[in-house]
Write a protein that holds these residues in place. Structure first.
Motif, PDB file in Angstrom:
ATOM      1  N   ARG A  32       8.099  21.436  17.687  1.00  0.00           N
ATOM      2  CA  ARG A  32       7.803  22.830  17.338  1.00  0.00           C
ATOM      3  C   ARG A  32       9.043  23.559  16.804  1.00  0.00           C
ATOM      4  NH1 ARG A  32       7.975  26.592  21.187  1.00  0.00           N
ATOM      5  NH2 ARG A  32       7.543  25.010  22.780  1.00  0.00           N
ATOM      6  N   LEU A  33      10.178  23.347  17.465  1.00  0.00           N
ATOM      7  CA  LEU A  33      11.386  24.088  17.084  1.00  0.00           C
ATOM      8  C   LEU A  33      12.231  23.351  16.055  1.00  0.00           C
ATOM      9  CD1 LEU A  33      12.370  25.547  20.570  1.00  0.00           C
ATOM     10  CD2 LEU A  33      11.021  26.601  18.748  1.00  0.00           C
ATOM     11  N   LYS A  34      12.064  22.036  15.954  1.00  0.00           N
ATOM     12  CA  LYS A  34      12.652  21.215  14.895  1.00  0.00           C
ATOM     13  C   LYS A  34      14.162  21.368  14.704  1.00  0.00           C
ATOM     14  CE  LYS A  34       8.352  21.125  12.232  1.00  0.00           C
ATOM     15  NZ  LYS A  34       7.929  19.866  12.831  1.00  0.00           N
ATOM     16  N   PRO A  35      14.964  20.954  15.671  1.00  0.00           N
ATOM     17  CA  PRO A  35      16.400  20.826  15.388  1.00  0.00           C
ATOM     18  C   PRO A  35      16.589  19.762  14.302  1.00  0.00           C
ATOM     19  CG  PRO A  35      15.848  19.788  17.478  1.00  0.00           C
ATOM     20  CD  PRO A  35      14.624  20.534  17.044  1.00  0.00           C
ATOM     21  N   ASP A  36      17.717  19.798  13.615  1.00  0.00           N
ATOM     22  CA  ASP A  36      17.919  18.938  12.437  1.00  0.00           C
ATOM     23  C   ASP A  36      17.720  17.453  12.738  1.00  0.00           C
ATOM     24  OD1 ASP A  36      18.456  21.165  10.955  1.00  0.00           O
ATOM     25  OD2 ASP A  36      20.635  21.021  11.175  1.00  0.00           O
ATOM     26  N   TRP A  37      18.085  17.016  13.937  1.00  0.00           N
ATOM     27  CA  TRP A  37      18.026  15.580  14.235  1.00  0.00           C
ATOM     28  C   TRP A  37      16.690  15.137  14.800  1.00  0.00           C
ATOM     29  CZ3 TRP A  37      16.990  15.603  19.372  1.00  0.00           C
ATOM     30  CH2 TRP A  37      17.483  16.678  20.130  1.00  0.00           C
ATOM     31  N   ALA A  38      15.788  16.062  15.071  1.00  0.00           N
ATOM     32  CA  ALA A  38      14.492  15.701  15.654  1.00  0.00           C
ATOM     33  C   ALA A  38      13.639  14.978  14.618  1.00  0.00           C
ATOM     34  CB  ALA A  38      13.765  16.940  16.159  1.00  0.00           C
ATOM     35  N   THR A  39      12.871  13.978  15.054  1.00  0.00           N
ATOM     36  CA  THR A  39      12.008  13.210  14.158  1.00  0.00           C
ATOM     37  C   THR A  39      10.567  13.648  14.324  1.00  0.00           C
ATOM     38  OG1 THR A  39      11.776  11.468  15.825  1.00  0.00           O
ATOM     39  CG2 THR A  39      13.516  11.202  14.174  1.00  0.00           C
ATOM     40  N   ASP A  40       9.807  13.498  13.259  1.00  0.00           N
ATOM     41  CA  ASP A  40       8.385  13.819  13.287  1.00  0.00           C
ATOM     42  C   ASP A  40       7.628  12.629  13.845  1.00  0.00           C
ATOM     43  OD1 ASP A  40       5.798  14.614  12.871  1.00  0.00           O
ATOM     44  OD2 ASP A  40       6.156  15.363  10.834  1.00  0.00           O
ATOM     45  N   ASP A  41       6.763  12.872  14.812  1.00  0.00           N
ATOM     46  CA  ASP A  41       6.014  11.783  15.436  1.00  0.00           C
ATOM     47  C   ASP A  41       4.946  11.186  14.524  1.00  0.00           C
ATOM     48  OD1 ASP A  41       7.072  11.120  17.804  1.00  0.00           O
ATOM     49  OD2 ASP A  41       5.481  11.942  19.061  1.00  0.00           O
ATOM     50  N   GLN A  42       4.577  11.876  13.460  1.00  0.00           N
ATOM     51  CA  GLN A  42       3.554  11.334  12.587  1.00  0.00           C
ATOM     52  C   GLN A  42       4.118  10.131  11.842  1.00  0.00           C
ATOM     53  OE1 GLN A  42       0.376  12.390  12.490  1.00  0.00           O
ATOM     54  NE2 GLN A  42       0.977  13.713  14.182  1.00  0.00           N
ATOM     55  N   ALA A  43       3.560   8.967  12.106  1.00  0.00           N
ATOM     56  CA  ALA A  43       4.060   7.732  11.524  1.00  0.00           C
ATOM     57  C   ALA A  43       3.754   7.690  10.030  1.00  0.00           C
ATOM     58  CB  ALA A  43       3.429   6.542  12.222  1.00  0.00           C
ATOM     59  N   SER A  44       4.786   7.517   9.228  1.00  0.00           N
ATOM     60  CA  SER A  44       4.587   7.357   7.795  1.00  0.00           C
ATOM     61  C   SER A  44       4.571   5.873   7.464  1.00  0.00           C
ATOM     62  CB  SER A  44       5.721   8.053   7.044  1.00  0.00           C
ATOM     63  OG  SER A  44       6.971   7.538   7.473  1.00  0.00           O
ATOM     64  N   LYS A  45       4.349   5.563   6.203  1.00  0.00           N
ATOM     65  CA  LYS A  45       4.321   4.162   5.797  1.00  0.00           C
ATOM     66  C   LYS A  45       5.747   3.657   5.660  1.00  0.00           C
ATOM     67  CE  LYS A  45       2.317   1.117   2.316  1.00  0.00           C
ATOM     68  NZ  LYS A  45       1.467   1.039   1.092  1.00  0.00           N
ATOM     69  N   ASN A  46       6.063   2.541   6.285  1.00  0.00           N
ATOM     70  CA  ASN A  46       7.406   1.985   6.254  1.00  0.00           C
ATOM     71  C   ASN A  46       7.328   0.473   6.136  1.00  0.00           C
ATOM     72  OD1 ASN A  46       9.577   4.179   6.970  1.00  0.00           O
ATOM     73  ND2 ASN A  46       7.837   4.587   8.310  1.00  0.00           N
ATOM     74  N   SER A  47       8.432  -0.112   5.678  1.00  0.00           N
ATOM     75  CA  SER A  47       8.547  -1.572   5.699  1.00  0.00           C
ATOM     76  C   SER A  47      10.010  -1.948   5.839  1.00  0.00           C
ATOM     77  CB  SER A  47       7.954  -2.190   4.422  1.00  0.00           C
ATOM     78  OG  SER A  47       8.705  -1.802   3.288  1.00  0.00           O
TER      79      SER A  47
END
Length: 495
Positions: free
Chosen positions: A325-340
């Motif tokens: 919610r507050l999003k400090p710069d180093w926080a990651t988004d839990d929504q998994a994106s496409k990665n490889s």
């Protein structure tokens, strides 16, 4: 010389076989006759001798096959006992299911054992259906006893949220007596986990009508109201009363600080929250303390508090929600994106004895999209060894034209390929995140970049490039087979 004795179950089988008695009125005569043959007697005896010689797997398989052949639940029960004694919970559950299927519907004992085995294996969601069936066959007193046993097992759950959700689904099928406030309180907390706030609030108020000084219920109801920013005067009164009754409880002091924060008393709230964290460092308290500091524009102190919280439990729901919610710069988004990821691995196992030492190397490709991971493992020459597809609740391994399926990806890899590779949650770890569903600790460097994660018994140490690309990951753990060291080097990280 070891003494050979027949267990009560076996005595019954032999008596039935030797005297020609009927084994169970619930079984067909042809099935009973099958157990009366000399061949059946020999198989039972041979299985017990195999067990005495340490061949538990042979004894287990024989008993389970005989149970299905002769439709006798006692043989499946014996197979389950052998699996439990041998430390094989999955095999024990398989036998327990067969025991339950073969038993008369009125026999609740097999279901009781099956539910307990599932829960002890942290398969709470799988335990819901048999537990509900069991409760519907029990008297109110028996139902209460079953729920109390489930309540006691909640403390052993690896994923408390998952366990509480299952508990609510099970417990909501029966009426919980008001005479047991502890059970009602657990039910209220489980209702909150599934989003039934109205049920939680009603249950807590029911407890307080009968026990006005129930500290846990006062605190829980007050905190719930404060957290939703509702009825703040009542929330303050409830929590203040709980604090007066239990002034040294850090969780109640945390609630008091939180309701004061909601009331706009930031300085007082910070003082109380910092005191609560000093009394008992918990991730929830760190989340609240950090948020108050953040709102007071003391951002560096807030981020440091949140980092301390991640070291304690990076999967704490309150802490994760606060960071998202507050999003400090180093926080990651839990929504998994496409990665490889493409890379090479080296595995080294230092066994308990020199003969148990082993190692291996090869290449891998991991692709991840939404909730699906696909891990391909290659030998050093580039030839395919296996392809593992991992989705929530299931893992499938394809190798040499064969397909094997299991609930747990790590166990599947170990049993099929003999490789102690951590496939479960690997895509989370390669993104520098913790795997959902189990406790984890995160260390960060001065820039907020993840330097170490500890989870599921593994210690992960990260090496990042100047452009924040993962270059190397070292994974170590100690297990019952010795120490395991895995090194991953990336050719094409995180494209």
């Amino acid at each position: 010389m070891s003494k050979f004795t027949l267990k009560p179950l076996l005595k019954g089988l032999f008596l039935a076989a030797l005297t020609g008695g009927v084994i169970s009125t619930a079984h067909a005569q042809t099935q009973a006759n099958g157990l009366q043959t000399g061949e059946a007697v020999f198989e039972v005896l041979a299985s017990e001798i195999a067990l005495q010689r340490g061949e538990a797997g042979l004894a287990y398989n024989t008993y389970l096959e005989m149970a299905r052949q002769y439709q006798d639940p006692r043989l499946a029960q014996r197979a389950m006992e052998i699996a439990i004694a041998g430390g094989s919970p999955d095999l024990a559950m398989q036998a327990a299911k067969t025991w339950d299927e073969l038993s008369p519907a009125s026999d609740t004992k097999p279901k009781e054992v099956l539910v307990t085995l599932l829960i002890l294996s942290n398969r709470w969601s799988d335990a819901v259906k048999p537990a509900i069936t069991l409760l519907r066959q029990q008297t109110p007193a028996e139902q209460e006893n079953t729920l109390l046993q489930l309540q006691a097992l909640l403390a052993k759950a690896k994923d408390e949220s998952d366990a509480l959700r299952a508990f609510y689904e099970i417990a909501s099928t029966v009426k919980i007596p008001l005479k047991d406030p502890g059970l009602l309180y657990t039910y209220a907390m489980s209702a909150e986990k599934v989003g039934h706030i109205d049920v939680m609030e009603k249950t807590l108020r029911d407890i307080l009508r009968k026990n006005p000084n129930d500290v846990n219920s006062l605190n829980a109801l007050g905190y719930s109201l404060a957290d939703r920013n509702m009825k703040l005067p009542e929330a303050y009164a409830l929590i203040s009363k709980a604090h007066q009754l239990s002034p040294k409880d850090s969780f109640i002091l945390d609630s008091l600080g939180w309701v004061n924060f909601r009331l706009g008393k930031n300085t007082l709230a910070l003082e109380q929250l910092q005191q609560a964290f000093a009394m008992k460092p918990e991730a929830d308290i760190a989340a609240h303390t950090g948020e108050v500091l953040w709102v007071m524009n003391r951002r560096a102190e807030a981020e440091e508090m949140w980092r301390q919280g991640q070291k304690i439990d990076a999967n704490n729901p309150t802490l994760k929600e606060t960071l998202q919610r507050l999003k400090p710069d180093w926080a990651t988004d839990d929504q998994a994106s496409k990665n490889s990821w493409d890379g090479r691995f080296a595995v080294k196992v230092i066994g308990l004895t020199e003969s148990q030492n082993q190692g291996g190397s090869g290449g891998f490709t991991l692709s991840q999209e939404a909730l699906k991971d696909v891990l391909e493992i290659r030998n050093p020459m580039g030839g395919s060894i296996a392809k593992i597809t991992i989705t929530p609740g299931e893992a499938t391994l394809e190798s040499d034209g064969k397909v094997v399926t299991a609930v747990d990806a790590d166990t599947l890899l170990q049993n099929t390929l003999g490789l102690p590779l951590p496939a479960r949650g690997l895509s989370n770890w390669l993104r520098g995140e913790v795997r959902p569903g189990s406790e984890a600790s995160v260390d960060r460097d001065a820039n907020g970049q993840v330097s170490k994660i500890s989870q599921d018994g593994w210690d992960l140490v990260y090496t990042w490039s100047n452009t924040n690309r993962l270059e190397k990951l070292t994974m170590t753990r100690t297990s019952n087979i010795g120490s395991i060291d895995i090194r991953l080097v990336f050719d094409r990280p995180n494209d």
